[in-house]
Design a protein around this motif. Structure first.
Motif, PDB file in Angstrom:
ATOM      1  N   ASP A 151      -5.847  33.247 -32.131  1.00  0.00           N
ATOM      2  CA  ASP A 151      -5.340  33.949 -33.311  1.00  0.00           C
ATOM      3  C   ASP A 151      -5.238  33.060 -34.536  1.00  0.00           C
ATOM      4  OD1 ASP A 151      -4.998  36.389 -31.893  1.00  0.00           O
ATOM      5  OD2 ASP A 151      -3.113  35.640 -31.045  1.00  0.00           O
ATOM      6  N   ALA A 152      -5.897  31.901 -34.477  1.00  0.00           N
ATOM      7  CA  ALA A 152      -5.849  30.976 -35.615  1.00  0.00           C
ATOM      8  C   ALA A 152      -6.657  31.533 -36.788  1.00  0.00           C
ATOM      9  CB  ALA A 152      -6.399  29.616 -35.195  1.00  0.00           C
ATOM     10  N   PRO A 153      -6.346  31.115 -38.012  1.00  0.00           N
ATOM     11  CA  PRO A 153      -7.162  31.523 -39.167  1.00  0.00           C
ATOM     12  C   PRO A 153      -8.620  31.114 -38.959  1.00  0.00           C
ATOM     13  CG  PRO A 153      -5.162  30.385 -39.879  1.00  0.00           C
ATOM     14  CD  PRO A 153      -5.243  30.208 -38.389  1.00  0.00           C
ATOM     15  N   VAL A 154      -9.546  31.846 -39.579  1.00  0.00           N
ATOM     16  CA  VAL A 154     -10.974  31.543 -39.441  1.00  0.00           C
ATOM     17  C   VAL A 154     -11.520  31.027 -40.766  1.00  0.00           C
ATOM     18  CG1 VAL A 154     -11.355  33.160 -37.557  1.00  0.00           C
ATOM     19  CG2 VAL A 154     -11.628  33.939 -39.902  1.00  0.00           C
ATOM     20  N   MET A 155     -12.457  30.114 -40.665  1.00  0.00           N
ATOM     21  CA  MET A 155     -13.016  29.450 -41.843  1.00  0.00           C
ATOM     22  C   MET A 155     -13.700  30.433 -42.787  1.00  0.00           C
ATOM     23  SD  MET A 155     -13.460  26.450 -43.317  1.00  0.00           S
ATOM     24  CE  MET A 155     -13.788  26.856 -45.034  1.00  0.00           C
ATOM     25  N   LEU A 156     -14.312  31.472 -42.235  1.00  0.00           N
ATOM     26  CA  LEU A 156     -15.057  32.415 -43.068  1.00  0.00           C
ATOM     27  C   LEU A 156     -14.173  33.054 -44.137  1.00  0.00           C
ATOM     28  CD1 LEU A 156     -17.250  34.189 -40.343  1.00  0.00           C
ATOM     29  CD2 LEU A 156     -17.961  32.444 -41.983  1.00  0.00           C
TER      30      LEU A 156
END
Length: 448
Positions: free
Chosen positions: A221-226
């Motif tokens: 559930d971590a933030p995603v780079m995109l």
């Protein structure tokens, strides 16, 4: 009698009966690379340790745990290469390729060394086919190297591979992403493994790639780079996708593909198979626009990939991909007596000069033993020469697949053999109902 020693754990012999498979894969890789304009480069098996500390990254498991590093007799720290890119970049700079027309496009088949637990598809001495492209910032280059890898897989008839792509942005937009990652993981810091606790401050993107089940679950559930790409990086990634679609290359966007070091930028990708278990990534690559500068050169947009050949072999065997049969010798000569041996040597020399494979029994055993040996070697034709044949100047050539025997003159043996083998090829074409093509047979398309 016991062996003095055995092969070191994590290494593997490739025997003559199997090596043709390796040769086929390696030749296919180099052949496809040449079609795309990539030329082979060969670099030393060992380099100064600093090259890999800077080029692979001193926060990675490879550098911290897996490298074969030692001091040489001059007291210098030397490391067996754990991968191919760093050595290629060093060579690109040291030999002035950076001053030639760009982009410079190189490829290699190389052995690599990592100290890790041996398992299927992962050895301590393993082999990689690699591509490196120096001097192109265009998304066309990203799409080209992905297409190159896919062409290799297509030519080898590998099936059911999934191409997964992602963008990890540039140092500018990645700085904002790192802040978001640190904030997210800090909330569950106590649950992270000890390695990832260290990564949290130094290299938070590496947590996304941790193999620990607990860390993997937290990372889901971590933030995603995109979601943090700047306009330029987003435009680049959109163009890569557009160029892949133009070539009918299917792909999935996988935000979990990351590279933890600052000199990696923008496009990252993997070709993944479900046919070989946990070691499913057969090829991985992407951009490393900051690496050439990190190793002492001018800032140079660069990219490449590495393809594990042992994993590729494992995958091809699991899928029963076709391998071409190893080429059998054209002729085995059974020679009986000194005069016959001399004549056999003469014929062998002439046959090899014309490109035919020709064998003899170096132990000069009995006829029966030589014939048995010839049968094991699988030569297409056998020729028996004794005193009578040397005196008469002719002998019988036997086709080992059909059993048919043909009388042949020894003084003009090569011409006679060529005509007989040509007739056999024509007969095969007629039997199989195939259209006869002189261009295929002679290689020049000239029926005369």
């Amino acid at each position: 009698m016991a062996l003095v020693t055995k092969a070191i754990k994590g290494t593997k012999d490739v025997l003559p009966k199997d090596v043709y498979k390796n040769q086929y894969i390696e030749a296919t890789c180099l052949g496809v690379a040449e079609q795309f304009g990539y030329k082979e480069i060969r670099t030393p098996v060992f380099e100064h340790t600093e090259l890999f500390q800077r080029g692979v990254g001193d926060t990675t498991d490879v550098v911290q745990k897996e490298m074969y590093t030692f001091d040489d007799k001059g007291g210098r720290s030397i490391t067996l290469r754990p991968e191919g890119t760093a050595g290629a970049v060093r060579s690109y700079l040291e030999n002035g390729l950076c001053n030639e027309a760009l982009p410079q496009k190189v490829c290699y088949n190389t052995s690599c060394y990592r100290y890790e637990k041996p398992q299927a598809g992962r050895l301590r001495e393993f082999h990689q086919f690699g591509i490196e492209c120096f001097g192109s910032a265009s998304p066309l280059a990203d799409a080209e190297i992905i297409a190159l890898a896919k062409t290799i897989f297509d030519n080898l008839e590998v099936k059911d591979l999934s191409l997964e792509i992602n963008s990890i942005g540039c140092p500018s937009c990645r700085a904002e992403y790192h802040k978001a990652l640190k904030e997210y993981f800090n909330a569950r810091k106590d649950e992270l493994c000890d390695t990832c606790k260290d990564r949290l401050e130094r290299n938070p993107m590496r947590i996304l790639d941790c193999k620990s089940p607990v860390c993997s679950e937290i990372a889901n559930d971590a933030p995603v780079m995109l979601d943090y790409l700047c306009d330029e990086c987003k435009k680049h990634f959109d163009k890569v996708q557009e160029y892949l679609k133009a070539q009918s290359i299917e792909f999935n966007i996988n935000p979990k593909i990351v590279r933890g070091l600052d000199y990696y930028t923008k496009t990252v990708f993997e070709f993944v198979s479900s046919s070989i278990g946990a070691q499913g990534t057969v090829c991985g690559g992407g951009r490393y626009d900051g690496l050439v500068e990190e190793l002492g050169g001018q800032k140079t947009a660069s990219l490449g990939f590495g393809m594990g050949l042992e994993r590729l072999m494992l995958l091809m065997e699991a899928q029963n991909c076709p391998f071409p049969e190893p080429q059998a010798a054209d002729l085995f000569i059974v020679a009986l007596g000194d005069k016959a041996v001399l004549k056999a040597l003469e014929i062998s020399k002439d046959m090899r000069a014309e490109g035919f494979g020709c064998l003899m029994d170096l132990n000069q055993r009995s006829v029966r033993a030589q014939m048995k040996y010839a049968d094991k070697l699988g030569a297409k034709f056998n020729l028996v020469i004794g005193d009578n044949e040397v005196e008469s100047g002719c002998a019988k050539l036997k086709n080992m697949s059909t059993g048919e025997e043909t009388e042949i003159q020894l003084e003009t043996f090569v011409n006679g053999f060529y005509n007989i083998s040509l007739a056999e090829q024509l007969a095969d074409l007629e039997i199989n109902g195939e259209e006869f093509d002189f261009g295929t047979l002679f290689g020049n398309g000239n029926e005369e």
